[in-house]
Design a protein around this motif. Structure first.
Motif, PDB file in Angstrom:
ATOM      1  N   TYR A  44      -4.098  -1.483 -23.676  1.00  0.00           N
ATOM      2  CA  TYR A  44      -4.982  -1.791 -23.615  1.00  0.00           C
ATOM      3  C   TYR A  44      -6.302  -1.143 -22.811  1.00  0.00           C
ATOM      4  O   TYR A  44      -7.037  -0.470 -22.468  1.00  0.00           O
ATOM      5  N   MET A  45      -5.456  -0.675 -21.420  1.00  0.00           N
ATOM      6  CA  MET A  45      -6.002   0.124 -20.477  1.00  0.00           C
ATOM      7  C   MET A  45      -6.286   1.648 -20.562  1.00  0.00           C
ATOM      8  O   MET A  45      -7.801   1.921 -20.930  1.00  0.00           O
ATOM      9  N   ILE A  46      -4.823   1.888 -21.459  1.00  0.00           N
ATOM     10  CA  ILE A  46      -5.654   3.273 -22.251  1.00  0.00           C
ATOM     11  C   ILE A  46      -6.874   3.077 -22.922  1.00  0.00           C
ATOM     12  O   ILE A  46      -8.033   3.823 -22.933  1.00  0.00           O
ATOM     13  N   GLN A  47      -6.510   2.459 -24.018  1.00  0.00           N
ATOM     14  CA  GLN A  47      -8.060   1.487 -24.460  1.00  0.00           C
ATOM     15  C   GLN A  47      -9.139   2.215 -24.210  1.00  0.00           C
ATOM     16  O   GLN A  47     -10.192   2.773 -24.034  1.00  0.00           O
ATOM     17  N   GLY A  52     -14.228   5.616 -22.221  1.00  0.00           N
ATOM     18  CA  GLY A  52     -14.843   6.178 -20.972  1.00  0.00           C
ATOM     19  C   GLY A  52     -14.972   4.326 -20.197  1.00  0.00           C
ATOM     20  O   GLY A  52     -16.489   4.803 -19.541  1.00  0.00           O
ATOM     21  N   ARG A  53     -14.721   3.571 -20.471  1.00  0.00           N
ATOM     22  CA  ARG A  53     -15.650   2.615 -19.823  1.00  0.00           C
ATOM     23  C   ARG A  53     -14.275   2.289 -18.695  1.00  0.00           C
ATOM     24  O   ARG A  53     -14.370   0.955 -17.877  1.00  0.00           O
ATOM     25  N   TYR A  54     -12.985   2.454 -17.756  1.00  0.00           N
ATOM     26  CA  TYR A  54     -13.177   2.454 -16.951  1.00  0.00           C
ATOM     27  C   TYR A  54     -12.478   4.005 -16.674  1.00  0.00           C
ATOM     28  O   TYR A  54     -12.373   4.861 -17.373  1.00  0.00           O
ATOM     29  N   PRO A  55     -12.413   3.433 -15.595  1.00  0.00           N
ATOM     30  CA  PRO A  55     -12.761   3.235 -14.443  1.00  0.00           C
ATOM     31  C   PRO A  55     -14.241   2.606 -14.568  1.00  0.00           C
ATOM     32  O   PRO A  55     -15.142   3.117 -14.987  1.00  0.00           O
ATOM     33  N   PRO A  56     -14.590   1.284 -14.025  1.00  0.00           N
ATOM     34  CA  PRO A  56     -15.708   0.528 -14.298  1.00  0.00           C
ATOM     35  C   PRO A  56     -17.082   1.686 -12.897  1.00  0.00           C
ATOM     36  O   PRO A  56     -16.495   2.138 -12.609  1.00  0.00           O
ATOM     37  N   ARG A  57     -17.863   2.180 -14.282  1.00  0.00           N
ATOM     38  CA  ARG A  57     -18.927   2.635 -13.383  1.00  0.00           C
ATOM     39  C   ARG A  57     -20.059   1.505 -12.087  1.00  0.00           C
ATOM     40  O   ARG A  57     -20.149   0.318 -12.943  1.00  0.00           O
TER      41      ARG A  57
END
Length: 59
Positions: A44-47, A52-57
């Motif tokens: 899930y973290m890799i996805q 481009g959603r992690y790390p949170p902006r």
């Protein structure tokens, strides 16, 4: 609230060290600590990273 542990953690270890349970008791909300397998959480973290959603902006 649902609190998901990291790739190398367990739900129990995250609950113990996160402080969420204390805050839940103090402010009257419920925290769920679902146990996920290491591969599920890491995939899930890799996805998220690839999307481009992690790390949170910060806004």
């Amino acid at each position: 609230m649902v609190a998901l542990h990291g790739c190398t953690q367990t739900a129990a270890a995250y609950e113990h060290g996160s402080g969420w349970s204390r805050l839940a008791d103090e402010y009257g909300f419920v925290v769920l600590y679902p146990q996920q397998t290491r591969s599920e959480q890491c995939q899930y973290m890799i996805q998220l990273v690839r999307a481009g959603r992690y790390p949170p902006r910060r806004r």
